[in-house]
Write a protein that holds these residues in place. Structure first.
Motif, PDB file in Angstrom:
ATOM      1  N   ARG A   1       0.844  -1.198   0.000  1.00 21.25           N
ATOM      2  CA  ARG A   1       0.000   0.000   0.000  1.00 21.25           C
ATOM      3  C   ARG A   1       0.879   1.248   0.000  1.00 21.25           C
ATOM      4  N   PRO A   2       0.357   2.374  -0.476  1.00 23.15           N
ATOM      5  CA  PRO A   2       1.146   3.615  -0.473  1.00 23.15           C
ATOM      6  C   PRO A   2       1.377   4.153   0.941  1.00 23.15           C
ATOM      7  N   ASP A   3       2.570   4.658   1.178  1.00 24.94           N
ATOM      8  CA  ASP A   3       2.921   5.397   2.391  1.00 24.94           C
ATOM      9  C   ASP A   3       3.266   6.803   1.914  1.00 24.94           C
ATOM     10  N   TYR A   4       2.233   7.647   1.828  1.00 26.81           N
ATOM     11  CA  TYR A   4       2.388   8.964   1.207  1.00 26.81           C
ATOM     12  C   TYR A   4       3.386   9.837   1.957  1.00 26.81           C
ATOM     13  N   GLU A   5       3.390   9.738   3.259  1.00 26.82           N
ATOM     14  CA  GLU A   5       4.263  10.598   4.062  1.00 26.82           C
ATOM     15  C   GLU A   5       5.735  10.362   3.759  1.00 26.82           C
ATOM     16  N   ASN A   6       6.103   9.111   3.487  1.00 28.24           N
ATOM     17  CA  ASN A   6       7.504   8.771   3.264  1.00 28.24           C
ATOM     18  C   ASN A   6       7.835   8.456   1.808  1.00 28.24           C
ATOM     19  N   SER A   7       6.908   8.791   0.909  1.00 24.26           N
ATOM     20  CA  SER A   7       7.150   8.629  -0.532  1.00 24.26           C
ATOM     21  C   SER A   7       7.603   7.211  -0.885  1.00 24.26           C
ATOM     22  N   ARG A   8       6.852   6.248  -0.413  1.00 23.55           N
ATOM     23  CA  ARG A   8       7.217   4.853  -0.635  1.00 23.55           C
ATOM     24  C   ARG A   8       5.981   3.966  -0.499  1.00 23.55           C
ATOM     25  N   CYS A   9       6.164   2.673  -0.696  1.00 22.22           N
ATOM     26  CA  CYS A   9       5.104   1.705  -0.449  1.00 22.22           C
ATOM     27  C   CYS A   9       5.561   0.746   0.649  1.00 22.22           C
TER      28      CYS A   9
ATOM     29  N   GLU B   1      -6.798  -2.197   8.217  1.00 21.22           N
ATOM     30  CA  GLU B   1      -8.065  -2.666   8.794  1.00 21.22           C
ATOM     31  C   GLU B   1      -9.283  -2.342   7.942  1.00 21.22           C
ATOM     32  N   ASP B   2      -9.159  -1.419   7.006  1.00 19.00           N
ATOM     33  CA  ASP B   2     -10.317  -1.049   6.188  1.00 19.00           C
ATOM     34  C   ASP B   2     -10.130  -1.522   4.754  1.00 19.00           C
ATOM     35  N   SER B   3     -11.245  -1.674   4.076  1.00 14.78           N
ATOM     36  CA  SER B   3     -11.198  -2.150   2.691  1.00 14.78           C
ATOM     37  C   SER B   3     -11.016  -1.014   1.691  1.00 14.78           C
ATOM     38  N   ALA B   4     -11.053   0.233   2.174  1.00 16.64           N
ATOM     39  CA  ALA B   4     -10.920   1.375   1.267  1.00 16.64           C
ATOM     40  C   ALA B   4      -9.476   1.575   0.811  1.00 16.64           C
ATOM     41  N   THR B   5      -8.521   1.056   1.576  1.00 20.21           N
ATOM     42  CA  THR B   5      -7.113   1.194   1.218  1.00 20.21           C
ATOM     43  C   THR B   5      -6.776   0.273   0.063  1.00 20.21           C
ATOM     44  N   SER B   6      -6.231   0.837  -0.999  1.00 20.67           N
ATOM     45  CA  SER B   6      -5.859   0.037  -2.173  1.00 20.67           C
ATOM     46  C   SER B   6      -4.603  -0.767  -1.870  1.00 20.67           C
ATOM     47  N   LEU B   7      -4.628  -2.040  -2.228  1.00 25.56           N
ATOM     48  CA  LEU B   7      -3.493  -2.930  -2.023  1.00 25.56           C
ATOM     49  C   LEU B   7      -3.005  -3.461  -3.365  1.00 25.56           C
TER      50      LEU B   7
END
Length: 300
Positions: A149-157, A176-182
């Protein structure tokens, strides 16, 4: 004589007719009875049912199990328990029917039943990550999907797994949520979930063994370029720093990076970037009306 015989036959027929079930509203029991004492008006107005289940479903859904005299054992299928945010099995107990390990009591007729926990989770608790819901429903420890998943704060996945998980390349905690794209891998996550970043930069940041891309980005304030590299592996003479989402375009060489700042002397920019003097001449002080050479003091 024939008339009397006809009456007897009719009377016999009425008593031998199969008994039906009717709602016991007058008795206040909130169940269905088949004692043959149903009021005549119920028969005339079709308030009777041929089966107990049919009568209970039609008139006492809210009291279904009691209406059925608690004779049902359940289907063993799954239905949702919204309060606990999981799915449970339609069973009277852990052994009724046999093997009903995750029983949650008997389902009511209004419940939708599913053949497995995952199908129930995906349909009724779609806002929860399906793997997490399934694990909770089956009393299992959920270790995450290990997808990215994206880690926007650290510019990485990062990966969907516990931070302490040693089998993940770069654990980022449980989703924990299904809204996060994997995504299946870091490369796909970077190109799709962080498409505004250089894929090479994102993938390097997503690899804990990476020391940087070795490419260059502008440091306009100091009239030079910096190398995207860790200090520990920085070549002698160069100024290194790990690039971020604010670093802008990455260039293959210091020359191309310097050329992207046309207001600077390209030779001087390359010299400042690499730490190698350009040996070019420049005016050091207009008042002295003299020129000096860009080289090391020892060489001079």
């Amino acid at each position: 004589m024939n008339f009397s015989r006809t009456c007897i036959l009719l009377a016999t027929a009425s008593y031998t007719t199969a008994q039906v079930y009717y709602p016991d509203w007058q008795g206040g029991t909130n169940v269905c009875l088949n004692d043959g004492l149903e009021p005549h008006w119920m028969t005339l107005n079709s308030y009777t049912e041929p089966t107990l289940d049919g009568c209970c479903v039609k008139y006492f859904k809210w009291n279904y199990n009691a209406c059925m005299n608690d004779t049902i054992v359940g289907s063993g299928d799954w239905y949702v328990n919204y309060e606990d945010k999981k799915c449970v099995q339609d069973c009277a107990s852990a052994t009724s029917p046999p093997g009903c390990t995750y029983f949650g009591g008997l389902a009511t007729p209004t419940e939708t039943l599913y053949t497995d926990a995952l199908s129930c989770c995906e349909s009724k608790l779609a806002y929860i990550a399906s793997g997490l819901c399934q694990a909770n429903s089956m009393d299992m420890v959920y270790a995450g999907s290990e997808l990215w998943r994206p880690d926007y704060e650290n510019s990485r996945c990062v990966q969907d797994c516990e931070v302490s998980n040693t089998t993940c390349v770069l654990p980022g905690g449980i989703v924990e949520d299904s809204a996060t794209s994997l995504y299946a891998d870091a490369a796909t996550c970077c190109s799709t979930g962080l498409s505004y970043l250089s894929s090479e930069l994102c993938e390097a940041n997503s690899d804990p063994t990476s020391t940087g891309t070795g490419k260059y980005f502008q440091d306009a304030e100091n009239g030079m370029c910096k190398m995207d590299e860790d200090d520990a592996t920085c070549p002698v003479g160069y100024t290194c720093e790990r690039a971020t989402s604010n670093s802008g375009t990455l260039y293959e060489t210091e020359a191309k990076c310097c050329e992207s700042m046309p207001w600077l002397s390209s030779d001087l920019c390359v010299a400042l970037t690499s730490g190698v003097p350009s040996e070019q001449w420049f005016v050091a002080d207009i008042q002295d009306e003299g020129c000096v050479q860009d080289c090391n003091a020892v060489e001079a």
